[in-house]
Design an enzyme around this catalytic site. Structure first.
Site, PDB file in Angstrom:
ATOM      1  CB  CYS A 170      -0.558   7.540   8.887  1.00 42.05           C
ATOM      2  SG  CYS A 170       0.069   6.110   9.588  1.00 42.05           S
ATOM      3  CG  HIS A 311      -3.662  12.429  10.190  1.00 39.71           C
ATOM      4  ND1 HIS A 311      -3.683  11.295   9.196  1.00 39.71           N
ATOM      5  CD2 HIS A 311      -2.898  11.978  11.121  1.00 39.71           C
ATOM      6  CE1 HIS A 311      -2.970  10.418   9.600  1.00 39.71           C
ATOM      7  NE2 HIS A 311      -2.277  10.625  10.852  1.00 39.71           N
ATOM      8  CD  GLU A 322      -5.686  16.677  11.726  1.00 38.20           C
ATOM      9  OE1 GLU A 322      -5.947  15.904  12.335  1.00 38.20           O
ATOM     10  OE2 GLU A 322      -6.062  16.796  10.225  1.00 38.20           O
ATOM     11  CE  LYS A 343      -6.691   8.063   9.976  1.00 41.63           C
ATOM     12  NZ  LYS A 343      -6.672   9.439   9.528  1.00 41.63           N
ATOM     13  CG  HIS A 348      -4.643   5.035  11.549  1.00 44.81           C
ATOM     14  ND1 HIS A 348      -4.709   5.256  10.171  1.00 44.81           N
ATOM     15  CD2 HIS A 348      -3.726   5.881  11.991  1.00 44.81           C
ATOM     16  CE1 HIS A 348      -3.571   6.231   9.818  1.00 44.81           C
ATOM     17  NE2 HIS A 348      -2.893   6.606  10.889  1.00 44.81           N
ATOM     18  CG  PHE A 408       4.530   6.990  12.815  1.00 44.13           C
ATOM     19  CD1 PHE A 408       3.847   7.753  13.748  1.00 44.13           C
ATOM     20  CD2 PHE A 408       4.490   5.582  13.358  1.00 44.13           C
ATOM     21  CE1 PHE A 408       3.193   7.480  14.868  1.00 44.13           C
ATOM     22  CE2 PHE A 408       3.418   5.147  14.260  1.00 44.13           C
ATOM     23  CZ  PHE A 408       2.950   6.012  15.141  1.00 44.13           C
TER      24      PHE A 408
END
Lengths: 420, 81
Positions: A170, A311, A322, A343, A348, A408
């Site tokens: 991502c 994010h 975050e 998002k 996403h 990830f």
């Protein structure tokens, strides 16, 4: 002093718009692109997750019927977003070969993806099982390879300096900014088409992400499912789409009289080496280090940063670190930053998310308004950020806007845009 | 069983679908590579689609002998028999 890199063109095809203008308008209105999935495979496999954020198909005058057969859906979205950015940048021809103001050997591509041509791969597997090897299409490999999107964009615009594919889950879309910045700073190219794309809403990927408890199961309220920073968030919503940006050395852009949106002042990249899915936390964690690198890279003081496109995917475990990383990197200056989690509207887009969010961060800077974070009804008390729920005006004067992506695998990337 | 005219028409549709060429451009005397600018990957797609459409088998080693549209029409016509 290294070369300044500027943004001269924007493109996007997203669950909330078939182009940049529509996406931006809906991001200010707070429109959700998340809907119930109505494909027959949802019932067929009795999927536990039945929502997603689908993107419009590119128009046929952008991606022709014949071209579409040779491109994975993610490749079609890549070409569409890049076409819009190319046109927006004001080049005179359809590609570098037909545009006097750019040398094809000085035009590069950095186009990311999280998974690559997953639809092509799985369709080919289905064909093999159902019809045998003879029926597996000869274009299968070029369509499924992760570098296929960068290659397709390179071919479309005759970009001959390089065509690279950041693959960092991502974080891929934002890593493309990092790579593009350095390609221009190094002197290898004058112009780079950066971006990211994903089209991975397939029953297998839904099943797989669901198995790892990553997805929201708010099937009865699709539009309320993606709720970053909210206490009731229960996972992300898969989206598809692409974003693209034309990066250019300032010198090159000025020489051709291009309209300049902003400077890509700096970018950061780091790896956690911590856990395959859980983000590293704290001042020395990967996200905080990527944020600091972006500041050093762009000679940016925390007090200059007025907007953050976070994010913020809406997973229970992801959103809190975050907030911690932002405070660790920026200190109390973070209190003056208007934070948007777009998002909440787009879902996403995996490898496409950073590219689309980079486009939105640039527009926030130029239009001086921070887009919405919808569905934030009860902010998680552990998230000590000034989150923008309805579109909010940003201060005038010089400022920096940043866009974060964490993937990830412990991949972290940050892009920092400065007003010019 | 398709007639030769039907095979030509069916082949033209397959070529159109794969390459976007107008069906009228697909004439018996045309070479797939020289005249129609069809690359090897497109050629294999056309062959496999023709196999399905006409219910024939076109072995891989035979494909290189199908230089013109007429070669393909004749091969399919014989293979049907």
């Amino acid at each position: 002093m290294s070369r300044k890199v500027v943004v001269t063109g924007l493109g996007a095809i997203t669950p909330i718009g078939e182009n940049v203008q529509e996406t931006w308008k809906n991001a200010l209105k707070g429109v959700s692109g998340v809907h119930a999935l109505e494909q027959d495979w949802v019932e067929k496999y009795d999927l536990p997750v039945r929502i997603g954020a689908l993107s419009p198909k590119p128009a046929e005058d952008v991606v022709s019927r014949v071209q579409a057969k040779r491109l994975d859906p993610s490749g079609q979205l890549s070409v569409a977003a890049a076409r819009e950015a190319w046109t927006d940048a004001g080049f005179s021809g359809r590609d570098a070969d037909s545009s006097d103001e750019v040398d094809p050997t000085r035009l590069g591509v950095a186009f990311g993806t999280g998974i690559g041509g997953v639809w092509t791969l799985l369709d080919a597997w289905d064909t093999l099982l159902e019809k045998g090897p003879r029926r597996v299409k000869p274009m299968t490999v070029p369509m499924l390879m992760p570098n296929g999107n960068a290659s397709s964009v390179s071919m479309e615009f005759k970009a001959r300096a390089c065509a690279i594919t950041p693959v960092s889950a991502c974080a891929s879309g934002t890593e493309a900014f990092y790579q593009g910045l350095n390609i221009i700073r190094s002197g290898k190219a004058d112009v780079v088409i950066v971006g990211g794309a994903e089209s991975a809403i397939h029953p297998m990927t839904i099943a797989a992400f669901n198995s790892m408890q990553a997805l929201s199961r708010r099937n009865d309220e699709p539009e309320r499912a993606s709720r970053p920073f909210d206490v009731d968030r229960d996972g992300f919503v898969m989206g598809e789409g692409a974003g693209a940006v034309i990066l250019e050395s300032e010198e090159h852009a000025r020489a051709r009289g291009a309209r300049i949106y902003a400077e890509l002042a700096g970018a950061g990249l780091s790896a956690d080496a911590h856990h395959i899915t859980a983000p590293a936390t704290g001042a020395d964690g990967g996200p905080a280090r990527a944020l600091r690198e972006a500041m050093v890279s762009g000679d940016i003081a925390p007090s200059e940063i007025k907007h953050v496109n976070a994010h913020a995917t809406s997973t229970p475990v992801g959103d809190v670190p975050e907030a911690g990383a932002l405070r660790a990197a920026f200190g109390d200056a973070v209190d003056e930053m208007a934070v948007s989690a777009t998002k909440s509207m787009t879902g996403h887009l995996l490898g496409g998310s950073g590219a689309v969010e980079g486009v939105l961060a640039v527009l926030a800077l130029t239009e001086r308004v921070a887009p919405c974070t919808i569905n934030l009804e009860n902010q998680d008390p552990r998230i000590d950020l000034d989150v923008v729920t309805t579109a909010r005006e940003l201060p005038s004067g010089d400022m920096v806007a940043i866009s974060n992506s964490f993937g990830f695998g412990g991949h972290n990337s940050v892009a920092a845009f400065r007003s010019l | 069983m398709a007639s030769k005219d039907e095979i030509l028409a069916g082949l033209a549709e397959i070529v159109n679908e794969e390459t976007g060429l107008e069906t009228e451009a697909v004439q018996l005397d045309k070479s797939f590579t020289e005249d129609l600018d069809i690359d090897s990957i497109s050629m294999m797609t056309i062959v496999v689609n023709a196999e399905e459409k006409f219910d024939v088998t076109i072995p891989d080693e035979e494909v290189k002998n199908l230089k013109t549209v007429e070669d393909a029409v004749n091969f399919i016509d014989n293979a049907q028999a």
